[in-house]
Motif scaffolding. Sequence first.
Motif, PDB file in Angstrom:
ATOM      1  N   ALA A 104       0.831  -1.210   0.000  1.00  0.00           N
ATOM      2  CA  ALA A 104       0.000   0.000   0.000  1.00  0.00           C
ATOM      3  C   ALA A 104       0.862   1.255   0.000  1.00  0.00           C
ATOM      4  O   ALA A 104       0.557   2.229  -0.696  1.00  0.00           O
ATOM      5  CB  ALA A 104      -0.932  -0.005   1.207  1.00  0.00           C
ATOM      6  N   SER A 105       1.961   1.235   0.750  1.00  0.00           N
ATOM      7  CA  SER A 105       2.873   2.384   0.771  1.00  0.00           C
ATOM      8  C   SER A 105       3.522   2.591  -0.592  1.00  0.00           C
ATOM      9  O   SER A 105       3.653   3.721  -1.060  1.00  0.00           O
ATOM     10  CB  SER A 105       3.960   2.185   1.831  1.00  0.00           C
ATOM     11  N   PHE A 106       3.910   1.497  -1.234  1.00  0.00           N
ATOM     12  CA  PHE A 106       4.509   1.582  -2.559  1.00  0.00           C
ATOM     13  C   PHE A 106       3.526   2.153  -3.573  1.00  0.00           C
ATOM     14  O   PHE A 106       3.862   3.050  -4.350  1.00  0.00           O
ATOM     15  CB  PHE A 106       4.978   0.189  -3.001  1.00  0.00           C
ATOM     16  N   LEU A 107       2.284   1.652  -3.566  1.00  0.00           N
ATOM     17  CA  LEU A 107       1.278   2.146  -4.503  1.00  0.00           C
ATOM     18  C   LEU A 107       0.941   3.613  -4.240  1.00  0.00           C
ATOM     19  O   LEU A 107       0.755   4.395  -5.171  1.00  0.00           O
ATOM     20  CB  LEU A 107       0.015   1.285  -4.433  1.00  0.00           C
ATOM     21  N   PHE A 108       0.887   4.010  -2.966  1.00  0.00           N
ATOM     22  CA  PHE A 108       0.617   5.404  -2.624  1.00  0.00           C
ATOM     23  C   PHE A 108       1.751   6.314  -3.090  1.00  0.00           C
ATOM     24  O   PHE A 108       1.511   7.371  -3.665  1.00  0.00           O
ATOM     25  CB  PHE A 108       0.415   5.534  -1.104  1.00  0.00           C
ATOM     26  N   GLY A 109       2.986   5.888  -2.860  1.00  0.00           N
ATOM     27  CA  GLY A 109       4.124   6.679  -3.321  1.00  0.00           C
ATOM     28  C   GLY A 109       4.167   6.805  -4.830  1.00  0.00           C
ATOM     29  O   GLY A 109       4.448   7.885  -5.379  1.00  0.00           O
ATOM     30  N   LYS A 110       3.865   5.732  -5.522  1.00  0.00           N
ATOM     31  CA  LYS A 110       3.869   5.765  -6.987  1.00  0.00           C
ATOM     32  C   LYS A 110       2.750   6.665  -7.513  1.00  0.00           C
ATOM     33  O   LYS A 110       2.942   7.409  -8.469  1.00  0.00           O
ATOM     34  CB  LYS A 110       3.712   4.344  -7.532  1.00  0.00           C
ATOM     35  N   ALA A 111       1.574   6.625  -6.877  1.00  0.00           N
ATOM     36  CA  ALA A 111       0.467   7.489  -7.295  1.00  0.00           C
ATOM     37  C   ALA A 111       0.803   8.958  -7.071  1.00  0.00           C
ATOM     38  O   ALA A 111       0.518   9.807  -7.921  1.00  0.00           O
ATOM     39  CB  ALA A 111      -0.808   7.109  -6.541  1.00  0.00           C
ATOM     40  N   LEU A 112       1.415   9.265  -5.925  1.00  0.00           N
ATOM     41  CA  LEU A 112       1.821  10.651  -5.667  1.00  0.00           C
ATOM     42  C   LEU A 112       2.867  11.116  -6.672  1.00  0.00           C
ATOM     43  O   LEU A 112       2.814  12.254  -7.168  1.00  0.00           O
ATOM     44  CB  LEU A 112       2.379  10.788  -4.247  1.00  0.00           C
ATOM     45  N   PHE A 113       3.821  10.255  -6.990  1.00  0.00           N
ATOM     46  CA  PHE A 113       4.863  10.605  -7.948  1.00  0.00           C
ATOM     47  C   PHE A 113       4.261  10.869  -9.329  1.00  0.00           C
ATOM     48  O   PHE A 113       4.603  11.848  -9.988  1.00  0.00           O
ATOM     49  CB  PHE A 113       5.906   9.484  -8.027  1.00  0.00           C
ATOM     50  N   ARG A 114       3.341  10.011  -9.753  1.00  0.00           N
ATOM     51  CA  ARG A 114       2.697  10.216 -11.056  1.00  0.00           C
ATOM     52  C   ARG A 114       1.892  11.509 -11.079  1.00  0.00           C
ATOM     53  O   ARG A 114       1.860  12.210 -12.079  1.00  0.00           O
ATOM     54  CB  ARG A 114       1.774   9.045 -11.386  1.00  0.00           C
ATOM     55  N   LYS A 115       1.233  11.824  -9.964  1.00  0.00           N
ATOM     56  CA  LYS A 115       0.451  13.062  -9.903  1.00  0.00           C
ATOM     57  C   LYS A 115       1.368  14.271  -9.988  1.00  0.00           C
ATOM     58  O   LYS A 115       1.061  15.246 -10.686  1.00  0.00           O
ATOM     59  CB  LYS A 115      -0.373  13.102  -8.623  1.00  0.00           C
ATOM     60  N   LYS A 116       2.492  14.221  -9.307  1.00  0.00           N
ATOM     61  CA  LYS A 116       3.447  15.341  -9.360  1.00  0.00           C
ATOM     62  C   LYS A 116       3.978  15.523 -10.777  1.00  0.00           C
ATOM     63  O   LYS A 116       4.109  16.644 -11.264  1.00  0.00           O
ATOM     64  CB  LYS A 116       4.618  15.104  -8.400  1.00  0.00           C
ATOM     65  N   VAL A 117       4.306  14.420 -11.445  1.00  0.00           N
ATOM     66  CA  VAL A 117       4.811  14.495 -12.817  1.00  0.00           C
ATOM     67  C   VAL A 117       3.735  15.059 -13.745  1.00  0.00           C
ATOM     68  O   VAL A 117       4.011  15.908 -14.597  1.00  0.00           O
ATOM     69  CB  VAL A 117       5.302  13.110 -13.290  1.00  0.00           C
ATOM     70  N   LYS A 118       2.502  14.611 -13.557  1.00  0.00           N
ATOM     71  CA  LYS A 118       1.393  15.084 -14.389  1.00  0.00           C
ATOM     72  C   LYS A 118       1.149  16.577 -14.168  1.00  0.00           C
ATOM     73  O   LYS A 118       0.932  17.329 -15.126  1.00  0.00           O
ATOM     74  CB  LYS A 118       0.142  14.277 -14.040  1.00  0.00           C
TER      75      LYS A 118
END
Length: 166
Positions: A93-107
């Motif tokens: 869950a932490s990995f998926l949350f971090g990846k989602a935040l990273f993708r949002k920042k990039v977007k």
Amino acid sequence: MSYQRRFGTGGNPFGSITGIIMAVLFFLVLFYLTKIVFKILWFISPLLFIASLIIDHTVFLGYAKWLGGMVKRNPLMGIGAIVLSALLFPLTASFLFGKALFRKKVKDARQEQENRVRGELIDFEEIVEDEEEFNDEALRLPPMEKEPRPRQTNRPKDNEYDDLFS
């Protein structure tokens, strides 16, 4: 001839025991800190998982596709990855949350850069026209006069291409 040098501890027999005790204490402290972090993550992980789904649901879909592909390629490794993902749910869950935040920042950064280059779009802009400035006659063009084109005499007269322009 060979020389052998021997470095002693200076006659202190407890020097190596002290090092061993310090290493054991260090690993005990590390173990208890990890245990506390995992306990906190265990309670927060459902919220992190739901937040990652809200932020960017494609992260979860990509992870599920990756697990499904792993099951198709190597069933034993795929099932093992699924079991480990379930057992280590706080880390997943932490990995998926971090990846989602990273993708949002990039977007967001990409969108901001695009707005800088193109400018921001607006819904509409109201243009107020004064009736005094709007003159219908000023917009009319005079009629166009056709100028006769001289026909070249060196070409044959039955050319269909020339008939298109006359």
